[in-house]
Design an enzyme around this catalytic site. Structure first.
Site, PDB file in Angstrom:
ATOM      1  N   SER A 280       0.856  -1.177   0.000  1.00 11.76           N
ATOM      2  CA  SER A 280       0.000   0.000   0.000  1.00 11.76           C
ATOM      3  C   SER A 280       0.888   1.220   0.000  1.00 11.76           C
ATOM      4  CB  SER A 280      -0.854   0.045   1.279  1.00 11.76           C
ATOM      5  OG  SER A 280      -1.794  -1.007   1.331  1.00 11.76           O
ATOM      6  N   SER A 318      -3.363  -3.493  -2.690  1.00 13.11           N
ATOM      7  CA  SER A 318      -2.722  -2.249  -2.261  1.00 13.11           C
ATOM      8  C   SER A 318      -3.769  -1.230  -1.825  1.00 13.11           C
ATOM      9  CB  SER A 318      -1.899  -1.680  -3.428  1.00 13.11           C
ATOM     10  OG  SER A 318      -0.900  -0.805  -2.970  1.00 13.11           O
ATOM     11  N   ASP A 320      -3.970   2.338  -1.752  1.00 13.04           N
ATOM     12  CA  ASP A 320      -3.307   3.540  -2.252  1.00 13.04           C
ATOM     13  C   ASP A 320      -4.255   4.712  -2.031  1.00 13.04           C
ATOM     14  OD1 ASP A 320      -1.605   1.576  -3.042  1.00 13.04           O
ATOM     15  OD2 ASP A 320      -1.853   1.867  -5.186  1.00 13.04           O
TER      16      ASP A 320
END
Lengths: 401, 401, 401, 401
Positions: A280, A318, A320
């Site tokens: 991440s 992830s 993000d």
């Protein structure tokens, strides 16, 4: 416990000698734009950063006992002594993560407290601490919807041991200050992995002019995303050039490796790591340019492009998540009357877009350049990005002479 | 064609006697809040409305020839002589519809031209006309992303005959003015059906005070949504009380009914209509209160609640799309420098929420009260909401004495 | 008019020799991943593309008369003979543009007709034509909410002359077919400018395997965005290497240049162009991999990263709008019963993310490589990306040997 | 602490006699649609609910000591023994609140654990407990992004005393079961205020048929929103009829009232309360109908309309956050291969919209009908909605005979 807090406060004290490794620009790696004097998010006047770093123990993982490789990062938009809200907005490139408090940021256009970053399983502890911090700030206080973000430090850290306490978060808040920001294995970024090298905390800033007025935009990342194959620096395919030095398991004292692949002496590292995508990235973007909330969402969205240029894809696992705020308009959050505001017109916003993209990329690179090789739980080792080989790759592709 | 345009201009002239049927407040139907002097969107200073109404032919549908029951509505946020953009935002309760231009409204927070409303299949013609209008306004003109919304008037109108031309849209724009707004079977609302009664164009407004300053919020709806069963007025279950008078097919000259159900003399109407859910509602909310784009999105979202109180569910086939703008901050869209703005704080925004909900409900009711029974293509007939029976229902449920 | 349509049909006929310039892979420019046999969106089975190209006149702009440099692109997800809806979703990087129909795509998760792309001011004409196309397809037809996207071809084309007619859009639809897709100055992309070189229509595809099954993802772009300075190919800073060849004004027959900067013989091009940011990019992503609407939104969002790697910033005046659809699940849009569906799990979606990013980048590059220098209204000239200098730049930065 | 947990477990045991007050339908209050056998969210097969109720102390507030009026609600979509994810989506009417975990729900379309609801300042503790719960469930566990929502019980509860511990959350999870769901002053709803009457936990359900198949939709609310003036039941303006019984301060043992307005013996209650808008509502909607994530977002959005019909406006200080999930498609979250799914077509989704609206309204009313008058911190008292006066108001407006 007492020891831990002392460590935390120590870390939060930003020892002058903390960061001995050169940053991207010191290495001559080409970067677009002009940074502020610190090349850090703290170039935006008023922004303060506090870090609690927890590094303790080694060897075999004993849940609840360690090893510990984690921490907390606190970003105070106007510093510890100014609690006025800032205009803010957020954006998600890939949402396999958490940033609490964003529902109210989205609705109100305002951020009313610090931005906290820690590991995935310590969001609760840091959330509670941040509520306590708000309660402690104001007699008139009613309720608190703190912003707490996270990335996962599982392979290095005993993440299910819940080693981050409310006190650690409080220490990060109490230690927040302006000035240079330590990078690499510090704060919430302590146990992070980025493009399968050691990641962590990184920062950068840009200065630019809009309609004749100078402004600054600063970025702080907690970098824990990405595979090696697509890793790119200044356009050069560095990930293709450095295929070794993948995360690996160093032998434990009993000679065993708790997992595979084992670190190989001959290769200087493992031949393959766990899923390259367990990661991440949190990006916090601060500016003193006067932007309205819907404009700040545009800024936050540009962090995607900064990650993309490093080779990020916003992989499925992830988180993000990006948050942008503006320290202009100190009266943004009045509770009655009419608020007088200023804003930059959309038509001249492009320099901010470029700053957001470029400072995000550089902050990622700075995180990786500052982070040192770390060996954590069960001997799991994540290698630092080797400066010499990076330079060699950039030379090969004509980016450094 | 010439005849049509003349009709259009005639309609756009807002004849004083156009609306003889009493509105909701004139009937004593309880409505929360205080309206402006016109109880119309034009109570917001500067807002102008133009209407082109196309009613022509009767009997059997011959595609391309009619019958025609359609039109165009134009709303100019600052009137024809002031093209400065307004802060704006939009929201969708159920998105089975179209409002072009919203991508740029969302991104920029600005609305740079009129809001046009027409039938579903005339969006293209009106879009082209609105670009032409913009091109004609300015030598410095570069590009235009017009806002054109629609609802479907298919059962009454030869919608696939594409009877709305660029000239009709131009006439609505050219005829825009302040003052009282005709309601019912006019403009884009000409051929609309609402809660299975005749719907159309409706408007309402609210005056209120925020931090000691007076403001106005006005609403215009193009009302074409909803089933009968849940139709509710001032809390009374009117739809349960008036179960007849559903849309039906009146006999054609040859004695046939082009479709079923046929209008029944005995029942005063058909026993069942086509799918009750072939509908949509466009809500345009204007205010002179200074709100930022993210706050206007909150206003737009409240239109949902106004529809919900009338018995709307945002049915699957409904395009329930709302746009809110603020005429404050005339300099919102400067192209350089710093923009000086004002805004109402979030903490005192509730009066605007109430105004948006209440004016939306009342505008819907006004549209239905003004609309007269219409017989269109293939003898398809949509009955007006009978005032007497509505009053009787409201008496039964204690809402009128 | 007849002549224009004939031209259009001619263009739509995809003459075999239409594209003589080599594409990115033919030039040896490194591209990640494996393309399909055509390296085109039509590698996704069923997808058909139709193009109407309008090139007529030269010299001084006479509004309504030309010169004309524009067109229409039609993408039919399942081809002309299969009107079943596809699962779809959309995303906006920067919303200074239009893609009609997206409100219903967002709500329903479905795309029920073609995707049309044209110039900004012809959206209305193409919208009307697409409604007519839908009306003509089905007796059971009720209403149509077409997807029509645009980018601005103003400097080259007499965009305010509204030269695109319904017939041109109909021709693009009627001419849609599978097979190789012409690139460069064709279809809606005829008059486009990309990174201040000649842009236009481009396409690419990727084949990949998920859970042992082979799939394809294809991309078509209408490329009209971006400044020169940040233009990057395969990581090499090509925009820094080719600073000349900016758009310029060639002398008209009377020796004048209608605007400045004039094309300079010595430099082989102008020294500066108009605002580098008058642009946009539409990206259409098709796949035969079974994805649900919320997953397709993730795919659409990845187009941002493909643009970012080319040097795009999503500039303020850019309409960067992306639509992704999946041709799997032909029964997705049943109107009753239970729909049986398949989908790829999120955990294995990363190959699609990479394909979306990489095929977007390559489609942009292919558009630029195919486009030839064009001189349009008032002598405005946009230079083709010179293959030889591109290759030289890639050699300098070690990307081609 | 031990005592508290015992109390919690006791509460979680769902004592059969817990709810003696009649529910809406038992009182004859008209409600649209047909409920399931329990008229509760647990009518959706598999759904389990656990409640920890914390009521302790009285009199003057001593921060950290009490009085305590709070709790935790746990909703397990498939029950304690089935951890497979469900398709899910969320929506916010007004975002002055928190629901953690929604970023990943939005991205993935999946909900992978319980939905927890507590007070605003206990989100951290409950978040931590829910991570621990997930860690305890699975050896293969990697990371957890729990869904924890909140509403504010400040005036009644010593909210800044942080009385909810991880153990209380764990008890709610451990005590989750099917069957009847206690309502009113229980679980996270213990200290809640709704339309300035005592609010809390409420539930309702609907059965309906789609394409010949029977389905159920159930709702659970934590009801803490709304002013009195607009409060409406079955269309009757109940808030106008019961203007007294506003929250007030009962005298403390020393005869003082910690705040004003004091409860007045003569009026049976205070004359005015604190800001009527310090509230929020969490709505959790469960169904066994097979819906895809984008369809569940449509369901979640309909909760707005249910609140609107009760008189809610989504006030500025309200966190009106809704989450919908479907227990169909048990294999929705496979990690590889192809997932086989079913879904209801959009065209037949309206019965679910109606169920969502109606069950939300009824759950709110049930919460208020079940809740008993509560006196909490500093003598702050919130009155129960008096059944007799409610009935009288409904009779006056013809809704009960």
């Amino acid at each position: 416990m007492r020891t831990l807090i002392s460590l935390a406060l120590l870390a939060a004290a930003f020892p002058a000698a903390a960061q001995s490794r050169p940053r991207a620009r010191e290495l001559g790696i080409p970067q677009a734009g002009t940074p502020g004097p610190l090349n850090a998010i703290t170039d935006v006047a008023g922004v303060e950063v506090g870090l609690t770093t927890l590094i303790r123990g080694a060897g075999k993982l004993v849940p609840g006992q360690g090893p510990v490789r984690t921490g907390v990062t606190a970003i105070l938009p106007r510093g510890r002594n100014d609690d006025r809200s800032v205009f803010a907005a957020w954006f998600t490139l890939n949402g396999n993560g958490e940033m609490t408090g964003t529902t109210w940021v989205e609705e109100s256009g305002l951020l009313g407290g610090p931005v906290m970053i820690t590991n995935t399983h310590s969001v609760g502890a840091v959330h509670a601490a941040t509520v306590e911090y708000a309660v402690g700030k104001s007699q008139d206080f009613t309720w608190s919807l703190p912003v707490v973000a996270e990335t996962w430090d599982g392979p290095l850290n005993d993440i299910n041991g819940f080693h981050v306490t409310r006190e650690h978060a409080a220490a990060a808040l109490a230690g927040a200050r302006g000035g240079a920001v330590p990078e690499g294995n510090v704060g919430g970024g302590t146990g992070m992995t980025c493009h399968q090298f050691k990641g962590g905390t990184g920062t950068s800033s840009r200065r630019f002019t809009v309609s004749g007025r100078p402004y600054t935009l600063g970025v702080l990342v907690q970098c824990n995303y990405g595979g090696r194959a697509r890793f790119s620096v200044a356009g050069a395919p560095v990930g293709e050039e450095i295929r070794d030095l993948l995360p690996c398991y160093a032998p434990l004292p009993d000679g065993s490796t708790a997992g595979r692949p084992a670190c190989s002496a001959s290769s200087g590292g493992g031949d393959a790591g766990p899923d390259a995508d367990l990661g991440s990235i949190i990006v916090v973007l601060a500016t003193d340019a006067p932007l309205l909330p819907h404009q700040l969402k545009r800024i936050a969205r540009r962090a995607s492009l900064g990650i993309g240029r490093m080779g990020g894809i916003g992989g499925n696992s992830s988180g993000d998540i990006f948050l942008a705020f503006s320290t202009a308009n100190p009266g943004a959050a009045a509770d009655t009357g009419l608020v007088a505001l200023t804003a930059i017109p959309n038509d001249v916003i492009n320099p901010l877009f470029e700053a957001a993209i470029d400072a995000t990329s550089e902050a990622i690179l700075n995180a990786m350049l500052a982070a040192e090789t770390m060996t954590g739980a069960n001997g799991y080792r994540v290698h630092a990005l080797p400066h010499d080989r990076l330079i060699a790759a950039l030379r090969k592709y004509g980016r450094i002479k």
